[in-house]
Design a protein around this motif. Structure first.
Motif, PDB file in Angstrom:
ATOM      1  N   ALA A 151      17.385  19.810 -10.938  1.00  0.00           N
ATOM      2  CA  ALA A 151      17.589  21.247 -10.748  1.00  0.00           C
ATOM      3  C   ALA A 151      17.021  22.032 -11.920  1.00  0.00           C
ATOM      4  CB  ALA A 151      19.079  21.545 -10.570  1.00  0.00           C
ATOM      5  N   ALA A 152      17.191  21.507 -13.133  1.00  0.00           N
ATOM      6  CA  ALA A 152      16.663  22.190 -14.316  1.00  0.00           C
ATOM      7  C   ALA A 152      15.139  22.166 -14.327  1.00  0.00           C
ATOM      8  CB  ALA A 152      17.212  21.537 -15.580  1.00  0.00           C
ATOM      9  N   LEU A 153      14.541  21.023 -13.971  1.00  0.00           N
ATOM     10  CA  LEU A 153      13.083  20.914 -13.942  1.00  0.00           C
ATOM     11  C   LEU A 153      12.470  21.836 -12.897  1.00  0.00           C
ATOM     12  CD1 LEU A 153      12.726  17.034 -14.306  1.00  0.00           C
ATOM     13  CD2 LEU A 153      12.066  18.751 -15.993  1.00  0.00           C
ATOM     14  N   ALA A 154      13.205  22.063 -11.802  1.00  0.00           N
ATOM     15  CA  ALA A 154      12.696  22.927 -10.736  1.00  0.00           C
ATOM     16  C   ALA A 154      12.558  24.370 -11.193  1.00  0.00           C
ATOM     17  CB  ALA A 154      13.610  22.848  -9.517  1.00  0.00           C
ATOM     18  N   MET A 155      13.283  24.747 -12.252  1.00  0.00           N
ATOM     19  CA  MET A 155      13.203  26.118 -12.759  1.00  0.00           C
ATOM     20  C   MET A 155      12.076  26.289 -13.770  1.00  0.00           C
ATOM     21  SD  MET A 155      17.193  27.257 -13.067  1.00  0.00           S
ATOM     22  CE  MET A 155      17.757  25.746 -13.810  1.00  0.00           C
ATOM     23  N   ASN A 156      11.361  25.188 -14.073  1.00  0.00           N
ATOM     24  CA  ASN A 156      10.169  25.255 -14.914  1.00  0.00           C
ATOM     25  C   ASN A 156      10.460  25.845 -16.292  1.00  0.00           C
ATOM     26  OD1 ASN A 156       7.441  24.707 -15.345  1.00  0.00           O
ATOM     27  ND2 ASN A 156       6.813  26.767 -14.741  1.00  0.00           N
ATOM     28  N   HIS A 157      11.586  25.447 -16.889  1.00  0.00           N
ATOM     29  CA  HIS A 157      11.892  25.884 -18.244  1.00  0.00           C
ATOM     30  C   HIS A 157      10.949  25.213 -19.237  1.00  0.00           C
ATOM     31  CE1 HIS A 157      16.365  26.751 -17.081  1.00  0.00           C
ATOM     32  NE2 HIS A 157      15.502  27.521 -16.464  1.00  0.00           N
ATOM     33  N   HIS A 158      10.576  25.928 -20.275  1.00  0.00           N
ATOM     34  CA  HIS A 158       9.737  25.350 -21.313  1.00  0.00           C
ATOM     35  C   HIS A 158      10.625  24.918 -22.483  1.00  0.00           C
ATOM     36  CE1 HIS A 158       6.096  26.404 -19.218  1.00  0.00           C
ATOM     37  NE2 HIS A 158       6.539  27.632 -19.053  1.00  0.00           N
ATOM     38  N   ASP A 159      11.489  23.972 -22.210  1.00  0.00           N
ATOM     39  CA  ASP A 159      12.402  23.451 -23.220  1.00  0.00           C
ATOM     40  C   ASP A 159      12.704  22.012 -22.853  1.00  0.00           C
ATOM     41  OD1 ASP A 159      14.035  23.287 -25.393  1.00  0.00           O
ATOM     42  OD2 ASP A 159      15.520  24.744 -24.711  1.00  0.00           O
ATOM     43  N   ASP A 160      13.043  21.181 -23.847  1.00  0.00           N
ATOM     44  CA  ASP A 160      13.429  19.828 -23.498  1.00  0.00           C
ATOM     45  C   ASP A 160      14.855  19.831 -22.976  1.00  0.00           C
ATOM     46  OD1 ASP A 160      13.991  20.532 -26.134  1.00  0.00           O
ATOM     47  OD2 ASP A 160      13.966  18.487 -26.870  1.00  0.00           O
ATOM     48  N   LEU A 161      15.224  18.763 -22.299  1.00  0.00           N
ATOM     49  CA  LEU A 161      16.476  18.709 -21.547  1.00  0.00           C
ATOM     50  C   LEU A 161      17.218  17.419 -21.857  1.00  0.00           C
ATOM     51  CD1 LEU A 161      14.855  19.466 -18.058  1.00  0.00           C
ATOM     52  CD2 LEU A 161      15.732  21.182 -19.645  1.00  0.00           C
ATOM     53  N   ALA A 162      18.518  17.520 -22.059  1.00  0.00           N
ATOM     54  CA  ALA A 162      19.347  16.327 -22.213  1.00  0.00           C
ATOM     55  C   ALA A 162      20.650  16.529 -21.452  1.00  0.00           C
ATOM     56  CB  ALA A 162      19.633  16.039 -23.687  1.00  0.00           C
ATOM     57  N   VAL A 163      21.082  15.472 -20.780  1.00  0.00           N
ATOM     58  CA  VAL A 163      22.322  15.472 -20.001  1.00  0.00           C
ATOM     59  C   VAL A 163      23.090  14.207 -20.337  1.00  0.00           C
ATOM     60  CG1 VAL A 163      23.341  15.430 -17.688  1.00  0.00           C
ATOM     61  CG2 VAL A 163      21.256  16.749 -18.094  1.00  0.00           C
ATOM     62  N   LEU A 164      24.401  14.340 -20.541  1.00  0.00           N
ATOM     63  CA  LEU A 164      25.281  13.204 -20.788  1.00  0.00           C
ATOM     64  C   LEU A 164      26.534  13.405 -19.948  1.00  0.00           C
ATOM     65  CD1 LEU A 164      25.759  10.594 -22.468  1.00  0.00           C
ATOM     66  CD2 LEU A 164      26.748  12.018 -24.246  1.00  0.00           C
ATOM     67  N   ILE A 165      26.832  12.430 -19.083  1.00  0.00           N
ATOM     68  CA  ILE A 165      27.958  12.533 -18.155  1.00  0.00           C
ATOM     69  C   ILE A 165      28.891  11.347 -18.366  1.00  0.00           C
ATOM     70  CG2 ILE A 165      28.654  12.540 -15.722  1.00  0.00           C
ATOM     71  CD1 ILE A 165      26.071  13.958 -15.080  1.00  0.00           C
ATOM     72  N   VAL A 166      30.194  11.620 -18.362  1.00  0.00           N
ATOM     73  CA  VAL A 166      31.175  10.551 -18.546  1.00  0.00           C
ATOM     74  C   VAL A 166      32.308  10.720 -17.547  1.00  0.00           C
ATOM     75  CG1 VAL A 166      32.375  11.862 -20.346  1.00  0.00           C
ATOM     76  CG2 VAL A 166      32.699   9.400 -20.207  1.00  0.00           C
ATOM     77  N   ARG A 167      32.772   9.557 -17.019  1.00  0.00           N
ATOM     78  CA  ARG A 167      33.943   9.507 -16.147  1.00  0.00           C
ATOM     79  C   ARG A 167      34.846   8.368 -16.591  1.00  0.00           C
ATOM     80  NH1 ARG A 167      33.135   9.488  -9.871  1.00  0.00           N
ATOM     81  NH2 ARG A 167      35.346   9.933 -10.095  1.00  0.00           N
ATOM     82  N   VAL A 168      36.143   8.565 -16.448  1.00  0.00           N
ATOM     83  CA  VAL A 168      37.105   7.479 -16.690  1.00  0.00           C
ATOM     84  C   VAL A 168      37.178   6.624 -15.437  1.00  0.00           C
ATOM     85  CG1 VAL A 168      39.518   6.941 -17.129  1.00  0.00           C
ATOM     86  CG2 VAL A 168      38.436   8.825 -18.343  1.00  0.00           C
ATOM     87  N   THR A 169      37.023   5.315 -15.604  1.00  0.00           N
ATOM     88  CA  THR A 169      37.089   4.411 -14.467  1.00  0.00           C
ATOM     89  C   THR A 169      38.407   3.641 -14.415  1.00  0.00           C
ATOM     90  OG1 THR A 169      36.002   2.649 -15.717  1.00  0.00           O
ATOM     91  CG2 THR A 169      34.604   4.117 -14.421  1.00  0.00           C
TER      92      THR A 169
END
Length: 226
Positions: free
Chosen positions: A208-226
């Motif tokens: 979704a972020a890449l589709a907006m063509n931002h000129h910035d690098d991107l990082a995502v970190l997701i965590v769930r308790v299992t």
């Protein structure tokens, strides 16, 4: 220069993604990290070093290494950020960095976190709802001597995914930060409701972020308790 996440973090499902802001040397200074603490807690961090060039990436690598080294001797995220800031100020570092750091107890889902001028957290729930969590903390690292970084404790339930991002994921020329956070929360909650893994959820946010063509690098970190 980014870490390889541990293959298994007991009691947690963790996924991370990174994309540079462009080709060639436009690599930027976004980073993430996840590692086991000496007391058995899991440390998570995400941050953004100033700039979009090789020097920014090198500085990012220094800050990430500092954080790991300090975390081995400090009991909480607020102390880690405080000492990292003191070190960068003492070095007269040429750049600054924002960062959010969390310590998670996988046994009970308890999280202690603090922020150094970084983007708020997104909490996505499996009923399709979400909320934005602004952690306490202080200024970005490397600017203000003797800055204090207060922290907060919250609980991560099994019905919730905690989403950590850098600003390129949720902010751009045509997207204000608050609107971007709401969009990320909606996407993550829908993914959770659809039963997607943390890996698939991270992919959805990055796409979704890449589709907006931002000129910035991107990082995502997701965590769930299992």
């Amino acid at each position: 220069m980014l870490p390889t996440l541990p293959e298994r973090l007991p009691g947690l499902e963790v996924a991370a993604r990174y994309r540079p802001c462009g080709a060639g040397l436009d690599i930027g200074g976004d980073w993430y990290d996840a590692f086991l603490m000496p007391d058995g807690a899991v440390a998570l961090e995400i941050g953004d070093a100033q700039g979009h060039d090789v020097d920014a990436a090198a500085f990012m690598g220094q800050v990430r290494s500092f954080m790991r080294a300090i975390a081995a001797h400090e009991p909480d995220p607020g102390s880690v950020l405080t000492h990292a800031n003191q070190l960068l100020v003492a070095m007269d570092a040429p750049r600054f960095a924002s960062c959010t750091m969390l310590h998670i107890n996988p046994g009970n889902g308890q999280i202690t976190g603090a922020s150094a001028g970084h983007v708020p957290l997104v909490c996505a729930h499996d009923d399709g709802s979400h909320d934005i969590r602004r952690l306490p903390g202080g200024p970005v690292l490397g600017i203000v001597p003797d800055a204090d970084y207060p922290q907060e404790t919250l609980t991560l339930g099994r019905d919730t995914a905690l989403v950590m991002v850098t600003d390129g994921v949720v902010e751009g020329p045509d997207l204000a930060l608050d609107a971007g956070l709401e969009q990320a929360g909606t996407l993550a909650a829908q993914a959770l409701r659809d039963g997607l893994s943390a890996e698939k959820t991270a992919d959805r946010l990055l796409d979704a972020a890449l589709a907006m063509n931002h000129h910035d690098d991107l990082a995502v970190l997701i965590v769930r308790v299992t």
